[in-house]
Design an enzyme around this catalytic site. Sequence first.
Site, short mmCIF file in Angstrom:
data_model
loop_
_atom_site.label_atom_id
_atom_site.label_comp_id
_atom_site.label_asym_id
_atom_site.label_seq_id
_atom_site.Cartn_x
_atom_site.Cartn_y
_atom_site.Cartn_z
N MET A 1 0.68 -1.32 0.12
CA MET A 1 -0.15 -0.07 0.06
C MET A 1 1.14 1.10 0.10
O MET A 1 0.38 2.30 0.12
CB MET A 1 -0.86 0.07 1.31
CG MET A 1 -1.96 -1.24 1.00
SD MET A 1 -3.47 -1.31 2.21
CE MET A 1 -4.21 -2.42 1.33
N GLY B 1 6.23 9.49 -2.46
CA GLY B 1 5.30 9.07 -1.47
C GLY B 1 3.95 8.83 -2.13
O GLY B 1 3.60 9.23 -3.07
N CYS B 2 2.82 8.69 -1.24
CA CYS B 2 1.30 8.49 -1.70
C CYS B 2 0.99 9.83 -1.96
O CYS B 2 -0.05 9.84 -2.94
CB CYS B 2 0.63 7.73 -0.67
SG CYS B 2 1.13 5.98 -0.73
N THR B 3 1.34 10.82 -1.55
CA THR B 3 0.90 12.12 -1.53
C THR B 3 1.76 12.93 -2.47
O THR B 3 1.03 14.32 -2.60
CB THR B 3 0.29 13.09 -0.23
OG1 THR B 3 1.53 12.94 0.64
CG2 THR B 3 -0.66 12.01 0.35
N GLY B 4 3.19 12.76 -2.89
CA GLY B 4 3.72 13.58 -3.62
C GLY B 4 5.09 13.40 -3.23
O GLY B 4 5.25 12.12 -2.77
#
Lengths: 852, 107
Positions: free
Chosen positions: A558, A824-827
């Site tokens: 994830m 990362g997941c958000t940037g």
Amino acid sequence: MSKSAVIKGTSYVLVHTPEFVIHNGTTQTTERLVNPDSTYLAALPNHIRSYEDAVAYPPNQVFLGSKKPEILSGIEMPWCNTKLEDAKRFGTYGELMPEDEFYGLVAICDVFDLVILETDFAAMVKEKLAGHPLIGEDLISRIRDGISRDNIETYVKEEHGEPLFHKGAMVGYVKRAHDIDETLSAHVLFENLVYKASSVLALLHLIKNTDINKGDIDYVIDCSEEACGDMNQRGGGNFAKAAAEIAGFVNATGSDTRSFCAGPAHAIVEAAALVKAGAYKNVVVFAGGTTAKLGMNGKDHVKKELPILEDVLGGFAVLIGQNDGINPEIDLSLIGRHTVGTGSSPQAVISALVTEPLDRSGLSITDIGKYAAEMQNPDVTKPAGAGDVPESNYKMIAALAVKQGVIERTAIPDFVAKHGMPGFAPTQGHIPSGVPYLGFAREDILEGRIDKAMIIGKGSLFLGRMTNLFDGVSFVVRKNRGDATGDGTSEAVSDTSVKKPVIGIAAEDSELGSDVVAEGIALAEKRGFIVKRIEGVDCHKKMDELLAGKGIDACLTMHYSFPIGVSTVGRVVTPGRGKEMFIATTTGTSSADRVEGLVKNAIFGIIAAKASGVKEPTVGIANIDGARQAEAALLRLRDGGYDIRFANSARRDGGVVMRGNDLLAASADVMVTDPLTGNLLMKLFSAFTTGGNYESTGFGYGPGIGENFDKLILILSRASGAPVIANGVEYAAQLVENDWKTIAKDEFAKAKEAGLASILGEIKERSKSSDKNTDTSTAETEAEVAMPPKEVVTAEIHGIEVMDIEDAAVSLWKKGVYAETGMGCTGPVVLVHPDKEEHARNLLAEGGYIHQ
Amino acid sequence: MDLENQKRVKEYSEQFGPENLVVILGAAEGEAAGLAAETVTAGDPTYAGPLAGVSLGLKVYHICEPEMKDEVDAAVYDEQVGMMEMVLDVDEIVKEMSAIREQYTKY
């Protein structure tokens, strides 16, 4: 044991026959006998459709393979109110032939001088047929010169000839072949010749579609509901050889198989068995259309102010050949049979045809991707009070699944949508009987959309008054199991003979909890995949070790910090047509330069699609900032020799740049976008049915792809529900099985050969020069700064602009802090050793890279 | 309702008396069930078959109606009809059938 036979190709044809509706359909001929002055017969001519309207009729375009069945779900009924603007006579699988040319083909098929055409009409038909791509001079020369109209009228009157009409005028007649033998009357002979001619049309298209040499076909099976013979042997038969002769299959023998509408399914099972047994190598199963059923429900259509929708003959042909390791197999271990003792309640019939063969092989109802039973067009049957026949079949199968506890009762509509399709076949008896889906089934399996399809044939034997029994037979078409298997033995045996990929799951961060992950794994295992769950706080470390040591072939997780240059290709099921689409890309960063990133994403998307079994994926670019520059660059790449297939927008003005509608309809197999937009789209496509927090559809954010990145790590969202987790496993397994690494290597090599490096170089040069005036920062390159000693970096620092991410890392190196960049997941993130995180944050804040 | 079945219903009605006959239907939807029910009560609405203009007024039920379901052994019903009961729009069928019975059934 020898290998299963495969489906090498199909053809589907239609013939528009408005005059046959009026003069030969039994509803009309009966009415003319019983009630010659009826209002129905008077109104009928006003309800006949033009050829152009029949071509533009959506179900006809689906039957010819030009459109997918799913498009019909998006068209309001009655479908005859919609005329498809891009409709064409010739489709993927065949054509819709007009009536005048078809009379020529009927004359070509006549070997007993029974068909006589009028002089001018014969000449006109010959001229028109000369332009037909599949009907050569050898066939056209079989049409004899005509006779005068006066003579025709005399023969019709005095010798009981069957008159032939076109546009209201008499253009020929069919002779009777015997004075008193009813089976050789002009009416019956015309019906049989029409049947034969429409069969020949299907055979000619099959040859074109499969590229097989006509001489290589050694057996033909006709599977219609027609009968030919004379009064001493009314059903003597062998339409099969009669049609094969005209089609030029000189080395073929053949025979007819009959079982009302179940005929085609029986014939295909027989053909597959003949090939598997080695008796014949290439067997063609086919059927033509029937005049009797034209306008069968005409009274209801006229009453409801609809056009006569049963104005076309249908025909199909299927080539069944030896296992080539590629084409879908006909699995003879999965045959469903309605036996004499089965009984005739719908429940008994469906159980015998669907669940009994699956139970025998340890499969569940939901293991079959698509079912095709009676594919009658509901536009025809609904106004006649016969309901939506395919839909009720799907509901019955779903109801059995409920009774077996495989699905919940509330899931019946979902089951119908997922495992079924709208009906699109003309109501020509044996034609709609499961087989219209075979062409699409072959494509769906070859392109990896489904693994297995079940074709169900059902027949009403009681109509012949010989038995009150019903009949039915079903068979399963499945993805080719490759060289090692394809032996038609059970699933369990095939599992052990091929090493299945092992897919790891390191999903410690699920927002939905550990149970949902377990549920997803169970679902994947039920589908036959091998899954290894990786647990614990250091699951990522274990994952890397397992990947390196080949303990697992791929891993789902994830969260993962891919290096710059790698981003993930997501895979969704679009809501418009239920079609799959690859979103390139969804997390990670392909490049700090936006346009360069888009171009790379296109290549990454192509790799993911090809490695998922889409042979020739089409590429579209989402209408976002930079789309036009990316288009220009990709065009240059194509001109340089890179084989890229551009999609065309479904909107009227077309083009490779995709609008929002195209996203919903999946106009492109690969949708190119920047990762942040892609990420947003993934979440929309995956969770729009659940209200948001539970992602229930699609295959997840997909594998990280980049040049020289050779680990197969697929990203799932923290909100991934069980179905998405299971689909993610499937996605991973497909990539492994299709050897994604080689595909990726090949694609990068081909793109390079086409000049990728110089094209990307120019793009960056251009954006640098356009930035020069505004960007006053003193960017320092890696080369000028010595790299501090490498250390493990696991602490993420967020909040840095993507354009500055490399500079940020270099600025830390300057201060002696080892740092790496990642996504990362958000940037974008800068990664440092946990002990140095606070220090690094301070340094970055000082440099203005982050705000504290 | 097809002409053969109309003929059979008419013959049975003459043979056994209309008051002793119950017609059980298995039509797949409300409208079709209603038309068949109308045929054996008020007469053939299409004026095509032997029951055209013949108002037998018979008792008529669809197999999925509760009155019929109660008459059948539950296990047999489940085996023979259970699946179709799930598939059909039973409420719609009951509505159509009740309407026809109220209007035309004489027994």
